[in-house]
Design a protein around this motif. Structure first.
Motif, PDB file in Angstrom:
ATOM      1  N   VAL A   5       0.847  -1.191   0.000  1.00  0.00           N
ATOM      2  CA  VAL A   5       0.000   0.000   0.000  1.00  0.00           C
ATOM      3  C   VAL A   5       0.884   1.243   0.000  1.00  0.00           C
ATOM      4  CG1 VAL A   5      -1.806   1.286   1.167  1.00  0.00           C
ATOM      5  CG2 VAL A   5      -1.817  -1.220   1.238  1.00  0.00           C
ATOM      6  N   GLU A   6       0.808   2.009  -1.102  1.00  0.00           N
ATOM      7  CA  GLU A   6       1.595   3.228  -1.225  1.00  0.00           C
ATOM      8  C   GLU A   6       0.879   4.411  -0.574  1.00  0.00           C
ATOM      9  OE1 GLU A   6       2.147   1.006  -5.252  1.00  0.00           O
ATOM     10  OE2 GLU A   6       0.509   1.497  -3.885  1.00  0.00           O
ATOM     11  N   SER A   7       1.660   5.375  -0.135  1.00  0.00           N
ATOM     12  CA  SER A   7       1.127   6.636   0.376  1.00  0.00           C
ATOM     13  C   SER A   7       2.185   7.720   0.173  1.00  0.00           C
ATOM     14  CB  SER A   7       0.764   6.514   1.856  1.00  0.00           C
ATOM     15  OG  SER A   7       1.910   6.197   2.624  1.00  0.00           O
ATOM     16  N   GLY A   8       1.746   8.977   0.289  1.00  0.00           N
ATOM     17  CA  GLY A   8       2.684  10.089   0.210  1.00  0.00           C
ATOM     18  C   GLY A   8       2.705  10.834  -1.104  1.00  0.00           C
ATOM     19  N   SER A  21       5.887   6.260   0.579  1.00  0.00           N
ATOM     20  CA  SER A  21       6.048   5.100   1.461  1.00  0.00           C
ATOM     21  C   SER A  21       5.240   3.945   0.896  1.00  0.00           C
ATOM     22  CB  SER A  21       5.565   5.422   2.873  1.00  0.00           C
ATOM     23  OG  SER A  21       6.299   6.477   3.448  1.00  0.00           O
ATOM     24  N   CYS A  22       5.689   2.742   1.189  1.00  0.00           N
ATOM     25  CA  CYS A  22       4.978   1.543   0.766  1.00  0.00           C
ATOM     26  C   CYS A  22       4.955   0.578   1.944  1.00  0.00           C
ATOM     27  CB  CYS A  22       5.651   0.915  -0.440  1.00  0.00           C
ATOM     28  SG  CYS A  22       4.954  -0.673  -0.947  1.00  0.00           S
ATOM     29  N   ALA A  23       3.790   0.402   2.539  1.00  0.00           N
ATOM     30  CA  ALA A  23       3.635  -0.519   3.658  1.00  0.00           C
ATOM     31  C   ALA A  23       3.368  -1.918   3.120  1.00  0.00           C
ATOM     32  CB  ALA A  23       2.496  -0.063   4.546  1.00  0.00           C
ATOM     33  N   VAL A  24       4.144  -2.879   3.602  1.00  0.00           N
ATOM     34  CA  VAL A  24       4.074  -4.246   3.094  1.00  0.00           C
ATOM     35  C   VAL A  24       3.576  -5.177   4.187  1.00  0.00           C
ATOM     36  CG1 VAL A  24       5.356  -6.123   1.984  1.00  0.00           C
ATOM     37  CG2 VAL A  24       6.056  -3.741   1.617  1.00  0.00           C
ATOM     38  N   SER A  25       2.693  -6.093   3.831  1.00  0.00           N
ATOM     39  CA  SER A  25       2.209  -7.100   4.775  1.00  0.00           C
ATOM     40  C   SER A  25       2.110  -8.438   4.071  1.00  0.00           C
ATOM     41  CB  SER A  25       0.859  -6.687   5.363  1.00  0.00           C
ATOM     42  OG  SER A  25      -0.100  -6.541   4.344  1.00  0.00           O
ATOM     43  N   TYR A  93       2.984   6.169  -9.268  1.00  0.00           N
ATOM     44  CA  TYR A  93       4.150   5.419  -8.776  1.00  0.00           C
ATOM     45  C   TYR A  93       3.681   4.155  -8.063  1.00  0.00           C
ATOM     46  CZ  TYR A  93       7.337   9.164  -9.974  1.00  0.00           C
ATOM     47  OH  TYR A  93       8.100  10.087 -10.670  1.00  0.00           O
ATOM     48  N   TYR A  94       4.319   3.042  -8.417  1.00  0.00           N
ATOM     49  CA  TYR A  94       3.959   1.737  -7.865  1.00  0.00           C
ATOM     50  C   TYR A  94       5.152   1.127  -7.133  1.00  0.00           C
ATOM     51  CZ  TYR A  94       0.128   1.955 -11.266  1.00  0.00           C
ATOM     52  OH  TYR A  94      -0.972   2.327 -12.003  1.00  0.00           O
ATOM     53  N   CYS A  95       4.902   0.585  -5.942  1.00  0.00           N
ATOM     54  CA  CYS A  95       5.936  -0.232  -5.320  1.00  0.00           C
ATOM     55  C   CYS A  95       5.678  -1.693  -5.691  1.00  0.00           C
ATOM     56  CB  CYS A  95       5.984  -0.054  -3.814  1.00  0.00           C
ATOM     57  SG  CYS A  95       4.531  -0.605  -2.907  1.00  0.00           S
ATOM     58  N   ALA A  96       6.736  -2.474  -5.666  1.00  0.00           N
ATOM     59  CA  ALA A  96       6.623  -3.869  -6.104  1.00  0.00           C
ATOM     60  C   ALA A  96       7.605  -4.745  -5.337  1.00  0.00           C
ATOM     61  CB  ALA A  96       6.897  -3.967  -7.600  1.00  0.00           C
ATOM     62  N   LYS A  97       7.182  -5.989  -5.134  1.00  0.00           N
ATOM     63  CA  LYS A  97       8.031  -6.980  -4.476  1.00  0.00           C
ATOM     64  C   LYS A  97       8.705  -7.832  -5.547  1.00  0.00           C
ATOM     65  CE  LYS A  97       7.549 -11.523  -2.449  1.00  0.00           C
ATOM     66  NZ  LYS A  97       7.846 -12.101  -3.754  1.00  0.00           N
ATOM     67  N   ALA A  98      10.011  -8.002  -5.437  1.00  0.00           N
ATOM     68  CA  ALA A  98      10.728  -8.843  -6.388  1.00  0.00           C
ATOM     69  C   ALA A  98      10.535 -10.318  -6.038  1.00  0.00           C
ATOM     70  CB  ALA A  98      12.218  -8.504  -6.372  1.00  0.00           C
ATOM     71  N   ARG A  99      10.792 -11.173  -7.024  1.00  0.00           N
ATOM     72  CA  ARG A  99      10.654 -12.614  -6.810  1.00  0.00           C
ATOM     73  C   ARG A  99      11.833 -13.187  -6.052  1.00  0.00           C
ATOM     74  NH1 ARG A  99       6.630 -14.388 -10.412  1.00  0.00           N
ATOM     75  NH2 ARG A  99       6.180 -12.866 -12.045  1.00  0.00           N
ATOM     76  N   TRP A 113       2.290  -6.087  -6.570  1.00  0.00           N
ATOM     77  CA  TRP A 113       2.307  -4.656  -6.842  1.00  0.00           C
ATOM     78  C   TRP A 113       1.310  -3.937  -5.942  1.00  0.00           C
ATOM     79  CZ3 TRP A 113       5.448  -2.637 -10.797  1.00  0.00           C
ATOM     80  CH2 TRP A 113       6.095  -3.606 -11.584  1.00  0.00           C
ATOM     81  N   GLY A 114       1.616  -2.683  -5.607  1.00  0.00           N
ATOM     82  CA  GLY A 114       0.656  -1.854  -4.917  1.00  0.00           C
ATOM     83  C   GLY A 114      -0.342  -1.261  -5.890  1.00  0.00           C
ATOM     84  N   GLN A 115      -1.259  -0.466  -5.350  1.00  0.00           N
ATOM     85  CA  GLN A 115      -2.326   0.104  -6.176  1.00  0.00           C
ATOM     86  C   GLN A 115      -1.898   1.395  -6.858  1.00  0.00           C
ATOM     87  OE1 GLN A 115      -2.053   0.673  -2.982  1.00  0.00           O
ATOM     88  NE2 GLN A 115      -2.440   2.854  -2.756  1.00  0.00           N
ATOM     89  N   GLY A 116      -0.785   1.964  -6.421  1.00  0.00           N
ATOM     90  CA  GLY A 116      -0.249   3.168  -7.044  1.00  0.00           C
ATOM     91  C   GLY A 116      -0.551   4.435  -6.270  1.00  0.00           C
ATOM     92  N   ALA A 117       0.348   5.409  -6.407  1.00  0.00           N
ATOM     93  CA  ALA A 117       0.182   6.724  -5.795  1.00  0.00           C
ATOM     94  C   ALA A 117       0.473   7.791  -6.847  1.00  0.00           C
ATOM     95  CB  ALA A 117       1.129   6.893  -4.607  1.00  0.00           C
ATOM     96  N   GLN A 118      -0.436   8.736  -6.982  1.00  0.00           N
ATOM     97  CA  GLN A 118      -0.279   9.783  -8.005  1.00  0.00           C
ATOM     98  C   GLN A 118       0.706  10.845  -7.537  1.00  0.00           C
ATOM     99  OE1 GLN A 118      -1.827  10.151 -11.204  1.00  0.00           O
ATOM    100  NE2 GLN A 118      -0.260  11.759 -11.356  1.00  0.00           N
ATOM    101  N   VAL A 119       1.662  11.153  -8.389  1.00  0.00           N
ATOM    102  CA  VAL A 119       2.598  12.260  -8.167  1.00  0.00           C
ATOM    103  C   VAL A 119       2.450  13.216  -9.338  1.00  0.00           C
ATOM    104  CG1 VAL A 119       5.022  12.939  -8.039  1.00  0.00           C
ATOM    105  CG2 VAL A 119       4.222  10.909  -6.813  1.00  0.00           C
TER     106      VAL A 119
END
Length: 123
Positions: A5-8, A21-25, A93-99, A113-119
């Motif tokens: 989940v992206e924010s900021g 920021s990208c919170a990962v769970s 902008y998207y955060c992503a976890k590598a394999r 992948w996260g849902q994205g954050a608009q910049v």
């Protein structure tokens, strides 16, 4: 289940700064490389930055020297500090976890992948 989940994101003037920021769970973050990508209107999603499990970093040429990727494994959070922003940085902008532990600049090397954050950077 894995969630990112992206924010900021937000609106900033040319030359300004933002920190994403990208919170990962759902996973043990320290076991994987993490990355940031972005997608501008009408364009393909492109690589921005990657940080490995050993904190080795890799940047796209277009952001090198202006953006900094970092991670806090204890907080399960990924960051992207963006300085000296330009109108051409405007994108989702998207955060992503590598394999794996290293990761690359290829989208195919990332599986969540996260849902994205608009910049938006105004001129």
């Amino acid at each position: 289940q894995v969630q990112l989940v992206e924010s900021g994101g937000g609106l900033v003037q040319t030359g300004g700064s933002l920190r994403l920021s990208c919170a990962v769970s759902g996973i043990t973050v320290s076991l994987y490389a993490m990355g940031w990508f972005r997608q501008a209107p009408g364009k393909e999603r492109e690589f921005v930055a990657r940080i490995s499990t050993l904190n080795w970093t890799l940047y796209a040429d277009s952001v090198k020297g202006r953006f900094t990727i970092s991670r806090d494994n204890a907080k399960k959070t990924l960051y992207l500090q963006m300085n000296n922003l330009k109108p051409e940085d405007t994108a989702v902008y998207y955060c992503a976890k590598a394999r794996a532990q290293m990761g690359t600049l290829r989208r195919a090397d990332y599986d969540y992948w996260g849902q994205g954050a608009q910049v938006t950077v105004s001129s």
